[in-house]
Design a protein around this motif. Structure first.
Motif, PDB file in Angstrom:
ATOM      1  N   GLY A  21      17.591 -15.345  -1.130  1.00 20.81           N
ATOM      2  CA  GLY A  21      18.905 -15.840  -0.757  1.00 20.81           C
ATOM      3  C   GLY A  21      20.035 -15.193  -1.533  1.00 20.81           C
ATOM      4  O   GLY A  21      21.196 -15.299  -1.141  1.00 20.81           O
ATOM      5  N   GLU A  22      19.707 -14.513  -2.642  1.00 15.96           N
ATOM      6  CA  GLU A  22      20.722 -13.821  -3.430  1.00 15.96           C
ATOM      7  C   GLU A  22      20.881 -12.383  -2.929  1.00 15.96           C
ATOM      8  O   GLU A  22      19.944 -11.793  -2.384  1.00 15.96           O
ATOM      9  CB  GLU A  22      20.333 -13.790  -4.914  1.00 15.96           C
ATOM     10  N   LEU A  23      22.048 -11.813  -3.157  1.00 15.22           N
ATOM     11  CA  LEU A  23      22.243 -10.402  -2.847  1.00 15.22           C
ATOM     12  C   LEU A  23      21.313  -9.534  -3.687  1.00 15.22           C
ATOM     13  O   LEU A  23      21.047  -9.840  -4.860  1.00 15.22           O
ATOM     14  CB  LEU A  23      23.688  -9.986  -3.127  1.00 15.22           C
ATOM     15  N   ALA A  24      20.837  -8.462  -3.086  1.00 18.76           N
ATOM     16  CA  ALA A  24      20.009  -7.493  -3.802  1.00 18.76           C
ATOM     17  C   ALA A  24      20.248  -6.115  -3.210  1.00 18.76           C
ATOM     18  O   ALA A  24      20.563  -5.980  -2.020  1.00 18.76           O
ATOM     19  CB  ALA A  24      18.530  -7.857  -3.711  1.00 18.76           C
ATOM     20  N   VAL A  25      20.101  -5.105  -4.048  1.00 16.73           N
ATOM     21  CA  VAL A  25      20.134  -3.728  -3.574  1.00 16.73           C
ATOM     22  C   VAL A  25      18.689  -3.232  -3.542  1.00 16.73           C
ATOM     23  O   VAL A  25      17.954  -3.351  -4.525  1.00 16.73           O
ATOM     24  CB  VAL A  25      21.037  -2.833  -4.455  1.00 16.73           C
ATOM     25  N   PHE A  26      18.287  -2.742  -2.391  1.00 19.40           N
ATOM     26  CA  PHE A  26      16.903  -2.333  -2.165  1.00 19.40           C
ATOM     27  C   PHE A  26      16.761  -0.817  -2.228  1.00 19.40           C
ATOM     28  O   PHE A  26      17.546  -0.087  -1.603  1.00 19.40           O
ATOM     29  CB  PHE A  26      16.422  -2.826  -0.798  1.00 19.40           C
ATOM     30  N   ILE A  27      15.738  -0.378  -2.949  1.00 15.04           N
ATOM     31  CA  ILE A  27      15.344   1.026  -2.973  1.00 15.04           C
ATOM     32  C   ILE A  27      13.908   1.080  -2.470  1.00 15.04           C
ATOM     33  O   ILE A  27      12.987   0.569  -3.116  1.00 15.04           O
ATOM     34  CB  ILE A  27      15.415   1.623  -4.397  1.00 15.04           C
ATOM     35  N   ARG A  28      13.714   1.683  -1.290  1.00 18.35           N
ATOM     36  CA  ARG A  28      12.375   1.746  -0.701  1.00 18.35           C
ATOM     37  C   ARG A  28      11.825   3.162  -0.820  1.00 18.35           C
ATOM     38  O   ARG A  28      12.442   4.121  -0.340  1.00 18.35           O
ATOM     39  CB  ARG A  28      12.409   1.326   0.771  1.00 18.35           C
ATOM     40  N   LEU A  29      10.654   3.277  -1.471  1.00 14.54           N
ATOM     41  CA  LEU A  29       9.988   4.565  -1.619  1.00 14.54           C
ATOM     42  C   LEU A  29       8.937   4.766  -0.529  1.00 14.54           C
ATOM     43  O   LEU A  29       8.375   3.800  -0.009  1.00 14.54           O
ATOM     44  CB  LEU A  29       9.333   4.672  -3.001  1.00 14.54           C
ATOM     45  N   ALA A  30       8.682   6.020  -0.204  1.00 12.60           N
ATOM     46  CA  ALA A  30       7.731   6.363   0.858  1.00 12.60           C
ATOM     47  C   ALA A  30       6.288   6.206   0.390  1.00 12.60           C
ATOM     48  O   ALA A  30       5.996   6.233  -0.800  1.00 12.60           O
ATOM     49  CB  ALA A  30       7.966   7.800   1.314  1.00 12.60           C
ATOM     50  N   LYS A  31       5.411   6.037   1.341  1.00 10.28           N
ATOM     51  CA  LYS A  31       3.954   6.087   1.217  1.00 10.28           C
ATOM     52  C   LYS A  31       3.347   4.799   0.668  1.00 10.28           C
ATOM     53  O   LYS A  31       3.905   4.132  -0.187  1.00 10.28           O
ATOM     54  CB  LYS A  31       3.480   7.272   0.349  1.00 10.28           C
ATOM     55  N   CYS A  32       2.152   4.504   1.187  1.00 11.07           N
ATOM     56  CA  CYS A  32       1.377   3.351   0.741  1.00 11.07           C
ATOM     57  C   CYS A  32      -0.101   3.714   0.828  1.00 11.07           C
ATOM     58  O   CYS A  32      -0.511   4.473   1.719  1.00 11.07           O
ATOM     59  CB  CYS A  32       1.677   2.133   1.613  1.00 11.07           C
ATOM     60  N   ASN A  33      -0.886   3.166  -0.078  1.00 11.81           N
ATOM     61  CA  ASN A  33      -2.323   3.430  -0.092  1.00 11.81           C
ATOM     62  C   ASN A  33      -3.110   2.420   0.736  1.00 11.81           C
ATOM     63  O   ASN A  33      -4.320   2.565   0.900  1.00 11.81           O
ATOM     64  CB  ASN A  33      -2.844   3.428  -1.531  1.00 11.81           C
ATOM     65  N   LEU A  34      -2.428   1.391   1.249  1.00 11.61           N
ATOM     66  CA  LEU A  34      -3.096   0.387   2.077  1.00 11.61           C
ATOM     67  C   LEU A  34      -2.602   0.472   3.519  1.00 11.61           C
ATOM     68  O   LEU A  34      -1.544   1.040   3.788  1.00 11.61           O
ATOM     69  CB  LEU A  34      -2.843  -1.025   1.536  1.00 11.61           C
ATOM     70  N   ARG A  35      -3.382  -0.129   4.411  1.00 19.11           N
ATOM     71  CA  ARG A  35      -3.005  -0.198   5.823  1.00 19.11           C
ATOM     72  C   ARG A  35      -3.281  -1.611   6.328  1.00 19.11           C
ATOM     73  O   ARG A  35      -4.187  -1.843   7.115  1.00 19.11           O
ATOM     74  CB  ARG A  35      -3.780   0.844   6.655  1.00 19.11           C
ATOM     75  N   CYS A  36      -2.486  -2.552   5.852  1.00 16.91           N
ATOM     76  CA  CYS A  36      -2.650  -3.940   6.275  1.00 16.91           C
ATOM     77  C   CYS A  36      -2.351  -4.056   7.767  1.00 16.91           C
ATOM     78  O   CYS A  36      -1.395  -3.436   8.256  1.00 16.91           O
ATOM     79  CB  CYS A  36      -1.716  -4.851   5.481  1.00 16.91           C
ATOM     80  N   ASN A  37      -3.137  -4.852   8.469  1.00 16.08           N
ATOM     81  CA  ASN A  37      -2.984  -4.886   9.923  1.00 16.08           C
ATOM     82  C   ASN A  37      -1.725  -5.617  10.376  1.00 16.08           C
ATOM     83  O   ASN A  37      -1.386  -5.582  11.552  1.00 16.08           O
ATOM     84  CB  ASN A  37      -4.227  -5.475  10.599  1.00 16.08           C
ATOM     85  N   TYR A  38      -1.018  -6.271   9.444  1.00 12.21           N
ATOM     86  CA  TYR A  38       0.242  -6.922   9.792  1.00 12.21           C
ATOM     87  C   TYR A  38       1.437  -6.236   9.144  1.00 12.21           C
ATOM     88  O   TYR A  38       2.529  -6.795   9.081  1.00 12.21           O
ATOM     89  CB  TYR A  38       0.212  -8.399   9.397  1.00 12.21           C
ATOM     90  N   CYS A  39       1.254  -5.018   8.653  1.00  9.36           N
ATOM     91  CA  CYS A  39       2.316  -4.318   7.926  1.00  9.36           C
ATOM     92  C   CYS A  39       3.580  -4.197   8.778  1.00  9.36           C
ATOM     93  O   CYS A  39       3.530  -3.813   9.945  1.00  9.36           O
ATOM     94  CB  CYS A  39       1.845  -2.935   7.511  1.00  9.36           C
TER      95      CYS A  39
END
Length: 221
Positions: A21-39
């Motif tokens: 609910g609070e403001l946040a600044v997001f930094i999203r990096l590429a790549k993941c080692n998992l493949r969750c079926n709901y990603c």
């Protein structure tokens, strides 16, 4: 100079965790080692995803420009690269910022821990329904801190049972914040509440992905 593969950076509300609910600044990096079926961020893991290489100084300056004090480093999986520790250290040297690392539960947190009050880890536990449970790094539960959050991602009743088992085995309630985070539109929310009541799960919080209830599955929010 070290560059980080940023796929997204934006300001929004924090949809999850202790600062939801609070403001946040997001930094999203590429790549993941998992493949969750709901990603819901599979696009960030594709080989051809568009990236913006940014040095730690670039990322820090962007954060300052936003004038937002909560910083969320996410992915993908932000802890795939040990070099991320340098970025973490660079951000938290500014005591006016609070940095939250969102990690999928497969990384060894001890490789990235720093003695700082403005750093926390929000650690997923992917239950059976994710088909990725075998990759969870269970030793993290032995060294979890009061600043940290364990987020059990639950999509069905079996996920809830496994969450209860882990909570009790490692005595998590008094050692960190504990959340049940429902997979969006996969499980009835009242089922989670009834489960919490049935097993008297004091200290566990039900968490809804607030951003999805506002915008749905949309990037940049």
């Amino acid at each position: 100079m070290k560059y980080y593969n940023v796929v997204e950076k934006f300001v929004s509300i924090n949809g999850e965790g202790k600062r939801s609910g609070e403001l946040a600044v997001f930094i999203r990096l590429a790549k993941c080692n998992l493949r969750c079926n709901y990603c819901d961020t599979m696009w960030a893991n594709e080989e051809n995803v568009t990236i913006t290489p940014m040095a730690k100084e670039d990322i820090y300056n962007y954060i300052l420009e936003t004038k937002v004090k909560n910083v969320t480093l996410t992915g993908g999986e932000p802890l795939l690269d040990i070099g991320v520790k340098d970025l973490i250290q660079y951000i938290i040297k500014d005591s006016s910022l609070f940095l939250e690392i969102e990690t999928n539960g497969s990384a060894d947190l001890n490789l990235f821990r720093l003695d700082a009050k403005n750093l926390s880890f929000t650690v997923d536990y992917k239950g059976p329904s994710s088909e990725m449970e075998e990759f969870m790094f269970l030793k993290n539960f032995e060294t979890i801190s009061k600043l940290d959050t364990i987020k059990f991602v639950v999509g069905d009743y079996d996920d809830l049972l496994k969450a209860k088992e882990i909570i009790q085995k490692y005595g998590l309630i008094n050692r960190c914040s504990v959340y049940f985070s429902s997979v969006y539109k996969k499980i009835n929310l009242d089922e989670i509440v009834e489960f919490m009541k049935k097993f008297n799960l004091n200290g566990v919080r039900l968490q809804l992905q607030m951003h999805k209830f506002i915008w749905g599955n949309k990037q940049g929010v």
